[in-house]
Scaffold this active site. Structure first.
Site, PDB file in Angstrom:
ATOM      1  N   TYR A 117       0.819  -1.215   0.000  1.00 10.89           N
ATOM      2  CA  TYR A 117       0.000   0.000   0.000  1.00 10.89           C
ATOM      3  C   TYR A 117       0.856   1.271   0.000  1.00 10.89           C
ATOM      4  CZ  TYR A 117      -3.714  -3.187   1.712  1.00 10.89           C
ATOM      5  OH  TYR A 117      -4.613  -4.210   1.886  1.00 10.89           O
TER       6      TYR A 117
ATOM      7  N   LYS B 275       5.715 -14.152   3.769  1.00  8.09           N
ATOM      8  CA  LYS B 275       5.599 -15.114   2.663  1.00  8.09           C
ATOM      9  C   LYS B 275       6.943 -15.087   1.954  1.00  8.09           C
ATOM     10  CE  LYS B 275       3.059 -17.915   0.167  1.00  8.09           C
ATOM     11  NZ  LYS B 275       2.279 -19.067   0.636  1.00  8.09           N
TER      12      LYS B 275
ATOM     13  N   ASP C 238      -0.542 -17.487   4.776  1.00 11.29           N
ATOM     14  CA  ASP C 238      -1.696 -18.354   4.496  1.00 11.29           C
ATOM     15  C   ASP C 238      -1.909 -19.352   5.630  1.00 11.29           C
ATOM     16  OD1 ASP C 238       0.732 -19.472   3.776  1.00 11.29           O
ATOM     17  OD2 ASP C 238       0.045 -20.302   1.857  1.00 11.29           O
TER      18      ASP C 238
ATOM     19  N   ASP D  90      -3.504  -6.018   7.348  1.00 10.07           N
ATOM     20  CA  ASP D  90      -4.853  -5.530   7.032  1.00 10.07           C
ATOM     21  C   ASP D  90      -5.819  -6.714   7.002  1.00 10.07           C
ATOM     22  OD1 ASP D  90      -6.909  -3.854   6.179  1.00 10.07           O
ATOM     23  OD2 ASP D  90      -6.315  -3.921   4.070  1.00 10.07           O
TER      24      ASP D  90
ATOM     25  N   ASP E 276      -8.689  -8.180  10.122  1.00 15.21           N
ATOM     26  CA  ASP E 276     -10.109  -8.466   9.897  1.00 15.21           C
ATOM     27  C   ASP E 276     -10.445  -9.912  10.281  1.00 15.21           C
ATOM     28  OD1 ASP E 276     -10.397  -5.878   8.833  1.00 15.21           O
ATOM     29  OD2 ASP E 276     -11.765  -6.564   7.251  1.00 15.21           O
TER      30      ASP E 276
HETATM   31  C1  IPM Z   1      -8.037  -0.512   7.595  1.00 20.11           C
HETATM   32  C2  IPM Z   1      -8.708  -0.209   6.297  1.00 20.11           C
HETATM   33  C3  IPM Z   1      -7.850   0.765   5.521  1.00 20.11           C
HETATM   34  C4  IPM Z   1      -6.460   0.193   5.444  1.00 20.11           C
HETATM   35  C5  IPM Z   1      -8.335   1.134   4.137  1.00 20.11           C
HETATM   36  C6  IPM Z   1      -9.701   1.736   4.183  1.00 20.11           C
HETATM   37  C7  IPM Z   1      -7.349   2.028   3.439  1.00 20.11           C
HETATM   38  O1  IPM Z   1      -8.941  -1.377   5.598  1.00 20.11           O
HETATM   39  O2  IPM Z   1      -7.744   0.435   8.359  1.00 20.11           O
HETATM   40  O3  IPM Z   1      -7.823  -1.679   7.888  1.00 20.11           O
HETATM   41  O4  IPM Z   1      -6.221  -0.771   4.728  1.00 20.11           O
HETATM   42  O5  IPM Z   1      -5.600   0.679   6.118  1.00 20.11           O
HETATM   43 MG    MG Z   2      -8.691  -3.119   6.787  1.00 17.85          MG
END
Ligand code: IPM
Ligand code: MG
Length: 343
Positions: free
Chosen positions: A132, A178, A211, A235, A239
């Protein structure tokens, strides 16, 4: 006289303004309910709405305000809807505030079903570089490239934060990589992490392929304590951890650097439910609790976390993501009520 903190609020897009509004209400209630500090909030634009209104996704005035405040509270930004070529404002904010690591706790909460057994993890995610980093280019009409930038400095700083947290927790760090596919970048990352690990002999250190790590987190979440990862892997895994703890509606985060710090829910701007007043405000309220802890307001942070827990234990009110039908304000009212009703 009670302390007054200046807080730069960046509500952002979608449900961002709704959830930061709820968190501000909870923070404002601390003084009367638990003798906590006072807050002077200043709202500043960033994200898609800012881009549409003033042509900038991260205005310089917002950055200045963020740097001069005691702390920053961010709602959410709809970065997906920004046109290509516009620098991604969240990464911009993170880079400008010189915060390299986002710290993302996920813990099984009372009364919230955990799909795969109890979890209590802390994902420490590098947030300024990796895939990113914003270095992307078109490589001919049918190909495009993104550069995965990994530096020793950002990896080392993020690793230090992970190990420092591990000694306060269960003393284990899992570094995610990885390296078989990303030989140069992940070798550099692991080398930097191993160097930091040597300074923390009391912490158990292991590495896992990303993974396999995702699979093991789902199969045996109790095996994990601190999970240290580069930007994209972190990221995704934050989640995963949030899902294992009951969903993004409860997932808080904070990015703390040497000079500046900011706090935000892990969830995005959820354009599908924006404006309906039904978003779960708990992730932002818990992010505000992390902010209080960062400001040294431990008693207030504990009080906010206990109030959220009390509302969860009561079983209602809950927003739709947790199986209820309450709106954001009803949940906020209940949290504020619980602040004044010590357990
Ligand atoms: C997070 C979000 C953000 C990120 C996006 C919206 C840019 O997914 O904070 O996890 O990847 O940082
Ligand atoms: Mg995120």
């Amino acid at each position: 006289m009670a302390t007054t903190y200046s807080i730069c609020v960046i509500p952002g897009d979608g449900i961002g303004p709704e959830v930061t509004g709820c968190a501000q209400r909870v923070l404002d209630a601390l003084q009367d309910s638990v003798g906590g500090p006072a807050f002077a909030f200043e709202q500043h634009p960033a994200g898609l709405t800012a881009y549409n209104d003033i042509g900038q996704a991260l205005p310089a005035a917002t950055l200045d305000a963020a740097k001069s405040a005691d702390a920053v509270l961010v709602g959410a930004m709809d970065v997906a809807a920004l046109p290509p070529g516009v620098p991604e404002p969240l990464t911009g904010l993170r880079t400008q505030l010189e915060v390299h690591a986002s710290v993302r706790p996920s813990r099984t909460m009372p009364g919230v079903p955990a799909p795969s057994g109890d979890i209590d993890t802390l994902v420490v995610r590098e947030v300024t570089e990796g895939v990113y980093s914003g270095i992307e280019y078109q490589a001919g009409p049918d190909a495009a490239c993104a550069v995965r930038l990994v530096t020793r400095q950002a990896s080392t700083r993020t690793a230090r934060i992970a190990f420092q947290h591990a000694i306060e927790r269960r003393g284990k760090v899992t570094a995610v990589h990885k390296v078989g596919a990303l030989k140069l970048t992940d070798s550099l990352f692991l080398e930097a992490v191993e160097h930091v690990a040597r300074g923390f002999p009391q912490v158990e250190y292991e590495t896992r392929n990303v993974d396999a790590c995702a699979l093991e987190m789902i199969r045996a979440p109790e095996d994990f304590d601190v999970i240290l990862a580069t930007n994209t892997f972190g990221d995704i895994l934050s989640d995963v951890a949030a899902g294992l703890a009951g969903g993004l509606g409860l997932a808080a985060s904070g990015c703390v650097g040497e000079r500046w710090a900011y706090f935000e829910p892990v969830h995005g701007s959820a354009p599908d439910i924006a404006g309906k007043g039904i978003a779960n405000p708990m992730a932002t309220v818990l992010s505000a609790a992390m902010m209080l802890r960062h400001l040294g307001e431990r008693a207030s942070a504990d009080a906010v976390e206990a109030a959220v827990t009390a509302v969860l234990v009561a079983g209602s009110p809950r927003t739709g993501d947790l199986g209820g039908s309450a709106d954001s304000q009803e949940v906020t009212d209940a949290i504020i009520q619980a602040l004044s009703t010590p357990v």
